[in-house]
Structures are given as C-alpha cells and as structure tokens.
Design a protein around this motif. Structure first.
Motif, PDB file in Angstrom:
ATOM      1  N   ALA A  24       0.835  -1.208   0.000  1.00  0.00           N
ATOM      2  CA  ALA A  24       0.000   0.000   0.000  1.00  0.00           C
ATOM      3  C   ALA A  24       0.867   1.254   0.000  1.00  0.00           C
ATOM      4  CB  ALA A  24      -0.934  -0.008   1.205  1.00  0.00           C
ATOM      5  N   ALA A  25       1.945   1.245   0.776  1.00  0.00           N
ATOM      6  CA  ALA A  25       2.829   2.414   0.848  1.00  0.00           C
ATOM      7  C   ALA A  25       3.468   2.695  -0.501  1.00  0.00           C
ATOM      8  CB  ALA A  25       3.896   2.199   1.917  1.00  0.00           C
ATOM      9  N   ARG A  26       3.878   1.651  -1.202  1.00  0.00           N
ATOM     10  CA  ARG A  26       4.459   1.864  -2.544  1.00  0.00           C
ATOM     11  C   ARG A  26       3.465   2.590  -3.447  1.00  0.00           C
ATOM     12  NH1 ARG A  26       6.332  -3.638  -1.659  1.00  0.00           N
ATOM     13  NH2 ARG A  26       8.533  -3.514  -1.155  1.00  0.00           N
ATOM     14  N   GLU A  27       2.214   2.134  -3.437  1.00  0.00           N
ATOM     15  CA  GLU A  27       1.185   2.758  -4.276  1.00  0.00           C
ATOM     16  C   GLU A  27       0.916   4.207  -3.864  1.00  0.00           C
ATOM     17  OE1 GLU A  27      -2.396   0.477  -4.071  1.00  0.00           O
ATOM     18  OE2 GLU A  27      -1.425  -1.358  -4.800  1.00  0.00           O
ATOM     19  N   VAL A  28       0.742   4.418  -2.577  1.00  0.00           N
ATOM     20  CA  VAL A  28       0.381   5.758  -2.096  1.00  0.00           C
ATOM     21  C   VAL A  28       1.549   6.730  -2.273  1.00  0.00           C
ATOM     22  CG1 VAL A  28      -0.323   7.095  -0.065  1.00  0.00           C
ATOM     23  CG2 VAL A  28      -1.378   4.875  -0.528  1.00  0.00           C
ATOM     24  N   PHE A  29       2.767   6.306  -1.962  1.00  0.00           N
ATOM     25  CA  PHE A  29       3.923   7.186  -2.158  1.00  0.00           C
ATOM     26  C   PHE A  29       4.110   7.503  -3.637  1.00  0.00           C
ATOM     27  CE2 PHE A  29       6.007   5.545   1.981  1.00  0.00           C
ATOM     28  CZ  PHE A  29       5.420   6.555   2.721  1.00  0.00           C
ATOM     29  N   ALA A  30       3.883   6.518  -4.520  1.00  0.00           N
ATOM     30  CA  ALA A  30       4.015   6.774  -5.961  1.00  0.00           C
ATOM     31  C   ALA A  30       2.986   7.796  -6.428  1.00  0.00           C
ATOM     32  CB  ALA A  30       3.867   5.474  -6.745  1.00  0.00           C
ATOM     33  N   ALA A  31       1.784   7.722  -5.887  1.00  0.00           N
ATOM     34  CA  ALA A  31       0.720   8.629  -6.310  1.00  0.00           C
ATOM     35  C   ALA A  31       0.808  10.006  -5.664  1.00  0.00           C
ATOM     36  CB  ALA A  31      -0.642   8.006  -5.987  1.00  0.00           C
ATOM     37  N   HIS A  32       1.231  10.054  -4.385  1.00  0.00           N
ATOM     38  CA  HIS A  32       1.139  11.310  -3.639  1.00  0.00           C
ATOM     39  C   HIS A  32       2.461  11.805  -3.083  1.00  0.00           C
ATOM     40  CE1 HIS A  32      -3.179  10.949  -3.971  1.00  0.00           C
ATOM     41  NE2 HIS A  32      -3.087   9.710  -3.518  1.00  0.00           N
ATOM     42  N   GLY A  33       3.547  11.105  -3.320  1.00  0.00           N
ATOM     43  CA  GLY A  33       4.846  11.538  -2.830  1.00  0.00           C
ATOM     44  C   GLY A  33       5.135  11.043  -1.427  1.00  0.00           C
ATOM     45  N   ALA A  34       6.337  11.324  -0.973  1.00  0.00           N
ATOM     46  CA  ALA A  34       6.815  10.826   0.315  1.00  0.00           C
ATOM     47  C   ALA A  34       6.056  11.420   1.497  1.00  0.00           C
ATOM     48  CB  ALA A  34       8.309  11.110   0.461  1.00  0.00           C
ATOM     49  N   LEU A  38      -0.177   8.675   6.128  1.00  0.00           N
ATOM     50  CA  LEU A  38       0.036   7.341   6.690  1.00  0.00           C
ATOM     51  C   LEU A  38      -1.301   6.662   6.988  1.00  0.00           C
ATOM     52  CD1 LEU A  38       3.059   7.937   9.101  1.00  0.00           C
ATOM     53  CD2 LEU A  38       3.073   7.116   6.733  1.00  0.00           C
ATOM     54  N   GLU A  39      -2.318   7.440   7.309  1.00  0.00           N
ATOM     55  CA  GLU A  39      -3.643   6.884   7.544  1.00  0.00           C
ATOM     56  C   GLU A  39      -4.196   6.265   6.270  1.00  0.00           C
ATOM     57  OE1 GLU A  39      -2.704   9.961   8.637  1.00  0.00           O
ATOM     58  OE2 GLU A  39      -2.531   9.370  10.738  1.00  0.00           O
ATOM     59  N   GLU A  40      -3.950   6.919   5.127  1.00  0.00           N
ATOM     60  CA  GLU A  40      -4.378   6.371   3.835  1.00  0.00           C
ATOM     61  C   GLU A  40      -3.661   5.056   3.552  1.00  0.00           C
ATOM     62  OE1 GLU A  40      -6.075   5.830   0.015  1.00  0.00           O
ATOM     63  OE2 GLU A  40      -6.709   6.893   1.810  1.00  0.00           O
ATOM     64  N   ILE A  41      -2.386   4.998   3.880  1.00  0.00           N
ATOM     65  CA  ILE A  41      -1.627   3.754   3.683  1.00  0.00           C
ATOM     66  C   ILE A  41      -2.216   2.641   4.543  1.00  0.00           C
ATOM     67  CG2 ILE A  41       0.625   2.640   4.050  1.00  0.00           C
ATOM     68  CD1 ILE A  41       1.861   5.422   3.270  1.00  0.00           C
ATOM     69  N   ALA A  42      -2.486   2.923   5.806  1.00  0.00           N
ATOM     70  CA  ALA A  42      -3.080   1.918   6.694  1.00  0.00           C
ATOM     71  C   ALA A  42      -4.445   1.475   6.164  1.00  0.00           C
ATOM     72  CB  ALA A  42      -3.217   2.485   8.108  1.00  0.00           C
TER      73      ALA A  42
END
Length: 193
Positions: A24-34, A38-42
């Motif tokens: 999930a973190a890979r997807e969210v960081f790719a879409a929204h940056g570093a 973190l709540e979205e990732i969870a």
C-alpha cells in the motif's frame, strides 16, 4: 557494547500485515509523494493505524523499507560507473541517475536525506541515507583525486544540492528543469582551467 538480541521472526499474520502495508505504501507514495498520508496507507493495507506504527514507528522507517531496494540498485549503479568510466564521467552519470530517481520518487530525497528531526533512532548500517552518502562520497573522492572536481566539495554538500533540485522541481511541469539545474551544479563543482 551490549549484545543486541536478534529480531524474532514475525508471525504469519504479522508478516502478511507487514507486506500489505509495504504494498500500500508503494502505491500511495508513488501517487502522492513521500509526504502522503500514513492513515491512507493503513486504510489501503486494511490495517489500523496502530498496526502500521507497530511495524513502522515513523514515516522515515516506512520510507526506508519501501525504497531500500531501489536505493540499493542506485548505489550498485555507482559502483558500476566507477568500474567502467573515468572518475569525472562516473560521478556525473550517477548524479544524473540520482536526480532522475529523486525527481521520480516525489520527495524521497528530502525524506531520506534530512537531518533526523523526526526523532527516529539511529538506523542500521544499511540505511538508505548511509548507502547514498557512501556511494556519493566514493565517486566524489575519486573525481577529486583525478583533479576534475574542486577539492573543497563535500559529499553531504553535493547531496544537499541534489535534494534542493528535487524539491524545487517536483511540482513543476518542466521536466528538463531538474537537468538544467544539475548542469549548473556540475559546472560549479568542476575544476576549471
């Protein structure tokens, strides 16, 4: 120095949560940056915020886990460049790779090359920041010994400049701007006759 107990292997359910959080973190960081939520990732991982923080106590530990393999590959390229090219050429090629990677990773460089203000404990020896600093330092040292880079340039200064380029250009639509700024940086560190 006291002995440090080895980490126990994760239970199967904890391992699944860990892997889901990373995916999930890979997807969210790719879409929204570093700086992504973190709540979205969870939420995307299907775990609670506490589970995410149990595995990754801070944003930086999560970023390190997500980007570790890519940083290892980037540092392997530094070794390849050093073996295959003259020192100045090797340094410039790696600086270009690093800048392209940092720009594509949307805030990664800023997150991994900061001054530790988020309160993270010291990282393991294979920490991304340490790997990047070692790769840059070795290439820079070789280029300075060859007389193509000014002797007063330090690896941490160079990485700070690359970080600044990444931050300054990550929200612009001019993809060539980072390359132009890197050219100015390279010209500034070169020894001129």
């Amino acid at each position: 120095m006291p002995d440090i107990a080895p980490e126990r292997p994760l239970r199967a359910d904890a391992r699944r949560n860990y892997e889901r959080i990373l995916a999930a973190a890979r997807e969210v960081f790719a879409a929204h940056g570093a700086g992504a939520s973190l709540e979205e990732i969870a939420r995307r991982a299907g775990v609670g915020s506490a589970t995410l923080h149990r595995h990754f106590p801070s944003r930086r530990t999560l970023l390190t886990a997500v980007f570790h393999d890519r940083v290892e590959a980037l540092c392997a390229r530094a070794r390849e460049y050093a073996e295959e090219n003259e020192p100045g050429v090797a340094l410039v090629a790696w600086l270009r790779d690093f800048t392209a990677y940092a720009s594509a990773s949307r805030g990664l460089a800023a997150s991994l090359l900061h001054d530790g203000r988020d309160g993270d404990p010291p990282q393991r020896s294979d920490d991304c920041e340490m790997m990047i600093a070692a790769a840059a330092g070795e290439l820079l040292h070789r280029a300075q010994e060859a007389g193509v880079v000014r002797p007063g340039v330090r690896a941490e200064d160079l990485l700070t400049l690359l970080n600044a380029i990444s931050l300054a250009t990550e929200h612009h639509h001019d993809d060539a701007q980072a390359s132009r700024l890197l050219d100015l940086t390279i010209d500034g560190i070169r020894v001129h006759p």
